[in-house]
Design a protein around this motif. Structure first.
Motif, PDB file in Angstrom:
ATOM      1  N   THR A   1       0.868  -1.311  -0.259  1.00 24.41           N
ATOM      2  CA  THR A   1       0.226   0.154  -0.267  1.00 24.41           C
ATOM      3  C   THR A   1       0.653   1.294  -0.398  1.00 24.41           C
ATOM      4  O   THR A   1       1.919   1.521   0.680  1.00 24.41           O
ATOM      5  N   VAL A   2       0.684   2.109  -0.838  1.00 25.94           N
ATOM      6  CA  VAL A   2       1.699   3.158  -1.164  1.00 25.94           C
ATOM      7  C   VAL A   2       0.368   4.323  -1.073  1.00 25.94           C
ATOM      8  O   VAL A   2      -0.857   4.838  -1.714  1.00 25.94           O
ATOM      9  N   GLY A   3       1.050   5.194  -0.183  1.00 23.73           N
ATOM     10  CA  GLY A   3       0.405   6.803   0.337  1.00 23.73           C
ATOM     11  C   GLY A   3       0.689   7.773  -0.690  1.00 23.73           C
ATOM     12  O   GLY A   3       1.844   8.284  -0.516  1.00 23.73           O
ATOM     13  N   ILE A   4      -0.504   8.726  -1.231  1.00 22.82           N
ATOM     14  CA  ILE A   4       0.645   9.576  -1.254  1.00 22.82           C
ATOM     15  C   ILE A   4      -0.174  10.443  -0.601  1.00 22.82           C
ATOM     16  O   ILE A   4      -1.305  10.997  -1.348  1.00 22.82           O
ATOM     17  N   VAL A   5       0.685  12.266  -0.643  1.00 21.98           N
ATOM     18  CA  VAL A   5       0.591  13.294  -0.272  1.00 21.98           C
ATOM     19  C   VAL A   5       0.779  13.710  -0.992  1.00 21.98           C
ATOM     20  O   VAL A   5       1.688  14.550  -1.187  1.00 21.98           O
ATOM     21  N   GLY A   6      -0.728  14.673  -1.316  1.00 21.94           N
ATOM     22  CA  GLY A   6      -0.346  15.478  -2.631  1.00 21.94           C
ATOM     23  C   GLY A   6      -0.529  15.134  -4.229  1.00 21.94           C
ATOM     24  O   GLY A   6       0.122  14.308  -4.517  1.00 21.94           O
ATOM     25  N   THR A   7      -1.410  14.888  -4.875  1.00 19.62           N
ATOM     26  CA  THR A   7      -2.186  14.895  -5.964  1.00 19.62           C
ATOM     27  C   THR A   7      -2.183  15.309  -7.504  1.00 19.62           C
ATOM     28  O   THR A   7      -3.059  15.620  -8.204  1.00 19.62           O
ATOM     29  N   GLY A   8      -1.273  16.292  -7.225  1.00 22.31           N
ATOM     30  CA  GLY A   8      -0.640  17.471  -8.121  1.00 22.31           C
ATOM     31  C   GLY A   8       0.231  16.899  -9.150  1.00 22.31           C
ATOM     32  O   GLY A   8       0.069  15.297  -9.625  1.00 22.31           O
TER      33      GLY A   8
ATOM     34  N   GLN B   1       0.976  12.868  -9.300  1.00 23.04           N
ATOM     35  CA  GLN B   1      -0.052  12.113 -10.761  1.00 23.04           C
ATOM     36  C   GLN B   1       0.699  11.288 -11.310  1.00 23.04           C
ATOM     37  O   GLN B   1       0.543   9.784 -11.012  1.00 23.04           O
ATOM     38  N   ALA B   2       1.757  11.093 -11.596  1.00 17.33           N
ATOM     39  CA  ALA B   2       3.029  10.285 -12.386  1.00 17.33           C
ATOM     40  C   ALA B   2       3.525   9.778 -11.212  1.00 17.33           C
ATOM     41  O   ALA B   2       3.364   8.370 -11.885  1.00 17.33           O
ATOM     42  N   PHE B   3       3.513   9.981 -10.082  1.00 16.51           N
ATOM     43  CA  PHE B   3       3.766   9.055  -8.570  1.00 16.51           C
ATOM     44  C   PHE B   3       2.998   8.166  -9.072  1.00 16.51           C
ATOM     45  O   PHE B   3       3.204   6.757  -8.389  1.00 16.51           O
TER      46      PHE B   3
ATOM     47  N   ALA C   1      -4.564   8.057  -1.254  1.00 18.18           N
ATOM     48  CA  ALA C   1      -4.052   9.645  -1.365  1.00 18.18           C
ATOM     49  C   ALA C   1      -4.326  10.607  -0.647  1.00 18.18           C
ATOM     50  O   ALA C   1      -5.846  10.172  -0.317  1.00 18.18           O
ATOM     51  N   PHE C   2      -4.351  11.743   0.088  1.00 19.15           N
ATOM     52  CA  PHE C   2      -4.440  12.965   0.129  1.00 19.15           C
ATOM     53  C   PHE C   2      -4.412  13.682  -0.440  1.00 19.15           C
ATOM     54  O   PHE C   2      -3.302  13.982  -0.284  1.00 19.15           O
ATOM     55  N   ASP C   3      -5.601  14.345  -0.901  1.00 19.85           N
ATOM     56  CA  ASP C   3      -5.798  16.146  -0.859  1.00 19.85           C
ATOM     57  C   ASP C   3      -6.649  17.058  -0.983  1.00 19.85           C
ATOM     58  O   ASP C   3      -7.225  15.985  -1.336  1.00 19.85           O
ATOM     59  N   PRO C   4      -6.482  18.109  -0.625  1.00 19.22           N
ATOM     60  CA  PRO C   4      -8.060  18.720  -0.415  1.00 19.22           C
ATOM     61  C   PRO C   4      -8.789  18.477  -1.299  1.00 19.22           C
ATOM     62  O   PRO C   4      -9.859  18.870  -1.570  1.00 19.22           O
ATOM     63  N   LYS C   5      -8.014  18.181  -3.026  1.00 15.46           N
ATOM     64  CA  LYS C   5      -9.046  18.658  -4.645  1.00 15.46           C
ATOM     65  C   LYS C   5      -8.233  17.344  -4.605  1.00 15.46           C
ATOM     66  O   LYS C   5      -7.692  17.307  -5.726  1.00 15.46           O
ATOM     67  N   PRO C   6      -8.863  15.696  -5.064  1.00 12.98           N
ATOM     68  CA  PRO C   6      -8.941  14.565  -5.215  1.00 12.98           C
ATOM     69  C   PRO C   6      -9.055  14.647  -6.967  1.00 12.98           C
ATOM     70  O   PRO C   6     -10.104  15.985  -7.829  1.00 12.98           O
TER      71      PRO C   6
ATOM     72  N   PHE D   1       6.164  12.228  -0.681  1.00 11.12           N
ATOM     73  CA  PHE D   1       5.792  13.394  -0.253  1.00 11.12           C
ATOM     74  C   PHE D   1       5.456  13.802  -1.717  1.00 11.12           C
ATOM     75  O   PHE D   1       6.202  14.280  -1.944  1.00 11.12           O
ATOM     76  N   HIS D   2       4.648  14.797  -1.972  1.00 12.17           N
ATOM     77  CA  HIS D   2       4.291  15.473  -3.007  1.00 12.17           C
ATOM     78  C   HIS D   2       3.396  16.876  -3.796  1.00 12.17           C
ATOM     79  O   HIS D   2       2.951  17.380  -4.327  1.00 12.17           O
ATOM     80  N   CYS D   3       3.539  17.347  -2.261  1.00  9.41           N
ATOM     81  CA  CYS D   3       2.465  18.473  -1.305  1.00  9.41           C
ATOM     82  C   CYS D   3       3.450  19.768  -1.690  1.00  9.41           C
ATOM     83  O   CYS D   3       4.243  19.568  -1.263  1.00  9.41           O
ATOM     84  N   PRO D   4       3.167  21.208  -1.636  1.00  7.68           N
ATOM     85  CA  PRO D   4       3.681  22.304  -1.157  1.00  7.68           C
ATOM     86  C   PRO D   4       3.922  22.194   0.025  1.00  7.68           C
ATOM     87  O   PRO D   4       3.467  22.334   0.860  1.00  7.68           O
ATOM     88  N   LEU D   5       4.689  23.093  -0.247  1.00  7.92           N
ATOM     89  CA  LEU D   5       5.592  23.122   1.712  1.00  7.92           C
ATOM     90  C   LEU D   5       4.611  24.838   1.502  1.00  7.92           C
ATOM     91  O   LEU D   5       4.783  25.802   1.050  1.00  7.92           O
TER      92      LEU D   5
END
Length: 329
Positions: free
Chosen positions: A144-151, A155-157, A170-175, A201-205
């Protein structure tokens, strides 16, 4: 337009020279900060990178020297005081995006190298040791791979991990609807912490994501979980993460970034003492794989960064000519 490029390296200069057109570029190795900003005197624009200081005092100094434009050759703007830039009437440009595969594939490379112990195996072979004892890895298939941020990068990851046969959450405020249709399940952050074998982690800071992975969050992870970070070092509480690794409460950390990387990364300190204790703990830890912020470093990404940023600079310059409205960024 006369542009002073700060913090430049040999690998990027050829690309900007190729696309500079009518612009006059001066490449500087110096990092942009309060001590070096005087070097921008006489230039209409400065171009900066992630390690440069674009705080209010620096921006005010640039404005006083006649600079009108700050161009960031990166996506993130966490090192730019945007309010101060607006007050100084400085236009800030940045790269809206470049090859998302460059960073996503580097995240995969870090993950694969970690789970298959590639650095250790390579070192052994270089030393003439062909034993494989102690190099047992693990499959990613079925994990199970959890991705934080799906910009774009997330998405590519995600697509790569799905191709590995992983269960992706995944977790992202905008699925993202495309990811939902491809089999990615969006969950709460707490669920992602608890269920993931790998977290990337693939979300902005920003103020909401700084130290997102802190001691409380780490306590919710599986003790075998592997954390991958190709975003920003400050997304993770490094001290808490290292303590968890030391106490066998976390499986490993594969990262391309470090919260205190400014002043260290992208420079050669061979034969010199590294005086940052936390950086030393990271780079020498047996359960950490660290690279020096090179996820963006592909020919495709460098070409896109140079071409797109210089196009924006040209547009900014042309918009200031008589009869053309000033652009708003």
């Amino acid at each position: 337009m006369k542009i002073a490029f700060f913090s430049t390296a040999a690998y990027e200069r050829d690309w900007f020279t190729r696309y500079q057109g009518h612009h006059a570029i001066t490449f500087l190795e110096e990092t942009l900060n309060a001590h070096s900003c005087h070097l921008a005197k006489g230039y209409e624009a400065v171009c900066a990178f992630v390690e440069d200081d674009l705080s209010a005092p620096v921006l005010q100094a640039l404005k006083s020297q006649g600079v009108k434009l700050v161009a960031m050759r990166c996506v993130g703007l966490d090192n730019v005081d945007l309010e101060a830039a607006e007050e100084a009437d400085l236009t800030v440009l940045h790269v809206p995006g470049y090859s998302p595969y460059s960073v996503a594939e580097h995240a995969v490379a870090l993950l694969m190298s970690f789970v298959r112990q590639i650095p250790q195996a390579y070192t052994r072979v270089q030393q003439g040791n062909f034993s494989i004892n102690g190099l047992t890895g693990q499959d990613l298939h079925g994990k199970t791979v959890g991705i934080v941020g799906t910009g774009r990068i997330g998405q590519a990851f995600s697509q790569i991990m799905l191709g590995f046969g992983c269960r992706v959450i995944a977790f992202d405020p905008k699925p993202n609807l495309r990811l939902l249709n491809s089999g990615v399940r969006y969950v709460s952050l707490q669920t992602l912490w608890a269920e993931s074998d790998v977290i990337s982690f693939h979300c902005p800071l920003n103020s909401h994501t700084a130290n997102l992975l802190n001691a409380d969050a780490i306590a919710q992870l599986k003790p075998t979980a592997i954390v991958v970070n190709t975003g920003r070092g400050k997304l993770v509480d490094t001290a808490a993460l290292l303590n968890a690794l030391d106490n066998q409460k976390l499986g490993g950390y594969a990262t391309d970034v470090y919260a205190g990387e400014k002043g260290w990364f992208h420079r050669d300190f061979s034969g010199q003492p590294i005086t940052d204790d936390e950086l030393n703990r990271l780079r020498l830890h047996p359960r950490v794989l660290l690279t020096a912020h090179q996820g963006f470093l592909t020919e495709e990404a460098l070409q896109q960064i140079a071409h797109n940023l210089l196009l924006q600079i040209s547009y900014f310059q042309n918009s200031r000519q008589p009869g053309i409205s000033k652009i708003s960024m």
